[in-house]
Every structure is written in C-alpha cells, then in structure tokens.
Enzyme design. Structure first.
Site, PDB file in Angstrom:
ATOM      1  N   ASP A 159       4.274   4.625  -6.454  1.00  0.00           N
ATOM      2  CA  ASP A 159       4.247   3.322  -6.477  1.00  0.00           C
ATOM      3  C   ASP A 159       5.220   3.639  -7.766  1.00  0.00           C
ATOM      4  O   ASP A 159       5.157   4.247  -8.965  1.00  0.00           O
ATOM      5  CB  ASP A 159       3.587   2.406  -6.328  1.00  0.00           C
ATOM      6  N   ALA A 207       0.548  -0.884  -0.498  1.00  0.00           N
ATOM      7  CA  ALA A 207      -0.060   0.015  -0.401  1.00  0.00           C
ATOM      8  C   ALA A 207       1.081   0.836   0.243  1.00  0.00           C
ATOM      9  O   ALA A 207       0.464   2.337  -0.527  1.00  0.00           O
ATOM     10  CB  ALA A 207      -0.679   0.070   1.189  1.00  0.00           C
ATOM     11  N   LYS A 208       2.307   1.074   0.231  1.00  0.00           N
ATOM     12  CA  LYS A 208       2.918   2.276   0.546  1.00  0.00           C
ATOM     13  C   LYS A 208       2.455   3.595   1.003  1.00  0.00           C
ATOM     14  O   LYS A 208       2.506   4.613   0.625  1.00  0.00           O
ATOM     15  CB  LYS A 208       3.857   2.866  -0.593  1.00  0.00           C
ATOM     16  N   ARG A 209       1.731   3.398   2.634  1.00  0.00           N
ATOM     17  CA  ARG A 209       1.220   4.203   3.265  1.00  0.00           C
ATOM     18  C   ARG A 209       2.563   5.051   4.116  1.00  0.00           C
ATOM     19  O   ARG A 209       3.282   4.915   3.830  1.00  0.00           O
ATOM     20  CB  ARG A 209       0.073   4.144   3.698  1.00  0.00           C
TER      21      ARG A 209
END
Lengths: 270, 270
Positions: free
Chosen positions: B99, A95-97
């Site tokens: 991303d 999710a790369k939050r």
C-alpha cells in the site's frame, strides 16, 4: 448494496465523499486513550459527525491489524456500528488483497460474509483467477488497483506494453471481460488527473475510488471535471485530511466542518 | 533471522522445505473440532510432526482472517509456539500486502513487531515506496511476488514491456536498486520451471519462495535443477499436499511422512 443504492445516496447528499478511517493511536486526541476501546470511540464520533456529508466509509485494514486482536475487535465494532446506524452508506474494506483462487475466496469470505463490508480493495498483479472469487458475491463490489496515488505508481503501472498502452490500461481493459465485472470498481489516484480522460475512455461507467485528495495533494476540482461519469461514478476519499483535522476535544466538529467543505466543493458538479 | 541462519538450517536438515499452514476448519480432522482452539491444535501437531524436515513455516493470513477474532488469536498462538520451540525455523506471514508508504509501514509493524514473523510476502504493483517500508526492519525479510503459480499469472506478469522483457523481469531488475534489497526474496511458482533460468540470470543469489509443488502440480526435481543457487536459494512450499495428507486421527504422522518424502527428494541436490 447495489450500485443503484449507492447512486441514490450520492444524489441525495450531493456528495461523492468517502471518509477513510485510518486510525492511528499516536494521532487521535489523547483524551480518548483512557477509554476502553479508543479506536472504536474515535471512529464512532467521526462517523456521527460526518455522516451527513459522506456516502462511503473506508477503514484501512493495516491500521487495525497493527493493533492485533484489539484492532480486529475495533474493526468489527466499527462495521457493526455502520450497519446498524447507517445502512445506506457504502462500506469499503481497504485491504488490497489478492492471492490464488482458494485463498482469495477465504479473504472474500472474511470481508463480505463475516465482517459484512459492501466492497473490498484488491491488487491485480496475480490476474483473473485471483480477483474473480471476490466477484462471486451478489451485491458486493470489488475495487481493483488501477493507477495509484503514490510515487511508486510510476515504477510499473506506467510501463508501456504491447500496442503502446500502459500496464494499468491493459489491466482495466482485460478486467472488463471477467465474470461479474459489472461489480468491479477501480482505484485511481487524485494525484494523476491527467490520466482520467484516458481512463474514462476505457471505463465510461465504472465507479472510481479516488484517494489522494487532501494530505497527498490531489486537486478535487480536476478530479470532478475529468472523472465524473453519467451516474457520478466517483468516490473521492479523504482520510487524514478529515479525521485528523484537529487533535483536540473538538476533533469531531473539525472533521464535520472539513467533510462539509468538501461536500460543498463537490455540490457544484451536480 | 539472518540469511546465514536460514542457510545453516537448510544445510543441517538437507532440506529447503517450507510447510504452508493454510488451515481450513472444513478440511482438518473432525475430532479436533471439539477442542477449544482447533486451528492452533492442528498447527501445533503439524509443526511437531514435520519440524525435523522443514526449514520454514508459512501461515496464510487469509485462512486466519476468515475466522475473525478467533482466527487472529490462533495465528498469534501459532507464531508464539514456533518462536518458543523452534527459534531456528524461518517464519513467513503469507499476506501479499502492499500500500502507500504510511500504510505499508503499519502492516510491517503488525507482522514484524507485534507478531514477530521473520518475513512477509508483498505485492509489487504499487512500486518502490510501497515495498521499502517493509525493508526497513533489520534481520527481517520481504518476499515479493515475481512470477506466481496460478493461471492468472499470464494475464499481466507475462506481458512484454520495453526492451522485450516480461513485466515480472522488470520488477525483479528494478527492485534490486531499492534500499536494503539484499533482504528481498521473490515468489516464483513451481508451475513455471521454464522461467527459472531467466530468473536466475537476474537474481543469481536471491532466495526464491516456490509454491505450487503438490496440489498445484509443480515438479520438485525441475525446481531444484533450475532454481538452486550457490547458497541453496530456495524455499519450496507445500501446503495442502502435506497438512491434509490424511483427515483421520493419523493426520500428523501422515504429514510427517509426506514432509520426509519431500526432504528425501531434495537431499540428492545437496
């Protein structure tokens, strides 16, 4: 899941394979599109076909959010299916939050409590108080971007800062002092194996999630050679290279064969 | 929405106010909880009450994802309500995504095409090819993290790199060379007004989204004084400070009064 549980799976299967579930309706076999929930049906078949060789599954959130409510439902069903049928396999919400504390806490709640993932990927740019809320959950892991596999990783991650270190090194060093950092893992792209030696100096024991083998061209042997630690320490991801190996009715079998081939390449390092 | 449309709204309302819709079921007035969709009902009332003074609304995605399918539905209804009733007000998906290229493209599709937001916040760590896919959509804007309002911003954003510049400055400089960068805006925290002068040297015309006034303690006057550009160039966000001003049945009126008070403070800079 504890790190020990993950290590056990790796040992048992002689595999460090993570299968990325980046499901795109334009790429999955067309015969699935008549089903009620094509994304979930695709995932289910891929998981059943590859579970003998995989120690982790990693749905990429973008591919579910792109389908709105339907996508979110497919994601919920996929994680439930994994938990019910493969409770020993590690799950990663890619999710790369990362946000200010109270917001990161809400994301952590979403991924760890509501969906029940074992881990989530996070971005480091906002620093300590944007990551620590994710680390507050026992037996949950946080996988922070270190040195990524894409070309843009050179723009800032490889900037030289104080004391002649790269930005990504400073992030790795500093993050080791954060609360519960023993549950921190790091994303390191397979397209940059020459940096794995430096990274292992900073992080001798940490698990690294390594994308970029397969469609992005990273070399599996080099990753194993330079990246493995005493307790294996690697989760090597392939997404498109496995799940879209065939677009016909044999897609699951083709995915299984590809997962098996990757596992066999890894086996010699055990 | 074009930048000109946004500037027109700002001029018309003599306001640069953005209202953050960070809806937490534990904080909203308890009488709303018996309704079918409390999050949407809360947002609707807040929007109706503050729209005379706001030029932008910013739902924070974490607070919707934390409620799973239900939260996503509330988000869809909120953005539809805004589009139908207030098409001249700028909308921001506060998502802080980023991303590799094909994944960023999926996120962009989710926020710009499916949900129809005018803009989305993104993280810079993965560099050019993680941000450019968001910039491919005409009349859509990308708001990249620059110098954030939280304490952790000091961990990496204020690292000194080559030529004695801060990391956040390098990000601002470099991003100006990216495709369609005229549609790039930047997040700059109100808690760091002393850096606004440096930032305006790099970005004389860009819009800055400024969180941190209100609950986080940033000073509105200093932000206006050092941050405004020739075409205003600021979106000043308050979330908790407005939407949770009262937890009683008068919550909407209390929010309106607070929004009005903020607008009046800004008016003297027009």
């Amino acid at each position: 899941m504890t790190t020990e549980n993950l290590v056990q799976q790796i040992k048992l299967k002689k595999s460090m394979l993570c299968v990325g579930l980046d499901v795109d309706l334009e790429k999955i076999p067309q015969h699935l599109l008549k089903l009620d929930d094509p994304i979930f049906e695709f995932n289910k078949e891929i998981i059943k076909a590859t579970a003998d060789f995989a120690v982790a599954y990693k749905p990429n959130l973008a591919f579910y959010e792109a389908y709105g409510l339907k996508g979110w439902k497919s994601l919920e069903k996929t994680i439930s299916f994994l938990q019910e049928n493969y409770p020993n396999i590690f799950t990663i919400a890619d999710a790369k939050r990362g946000d200010i504390g109270n917001t990161s806490r809400m994301y952590a709640k979403a991924f760890f409590e509501d969906l029940g993932f074992d881990s989530v990927t996070v971005a480091p740019y906002m620093g300590k108080d944007s990551v620590e809320p994710f680390l507050e959950f026992p037996e949950k892991h946080v996988i922070m971007l270190g040195l990524t596999s894409n070309q843009g990783s050179e723009d800032f991650q490889l900037s030289k800062i104080e004391n002649d270190t790269y930005l990504f090194e400073k992030i790795m060093q500093k993050s080791k002092t954060w609360n519960n950092s023993e549950r921190l893992m790091y994303v390191v792209g397979a397209t940059k194996p020459e940096y794995l030696k430096i990274i292992r100096k900073h992080l001798p024991k940490s698990f690294l999630l390594v994308p970029g083998v397969g469609a992005q061209g990273g070399n599996l042997d080099e990753v194993c050679k330079y990246g493995m630690s005493d307790n294996y320490g690697l989760l090597i991801n392939s997404s498109r290279g496995i799940i879209y190996k065939s677009s016909g009715t044999d897609f699951a079998e083709a995915a299984r064969n590809e997962a098996k081939a990757m596992q066999q390449k890894m086996e010699k390092y055990f």
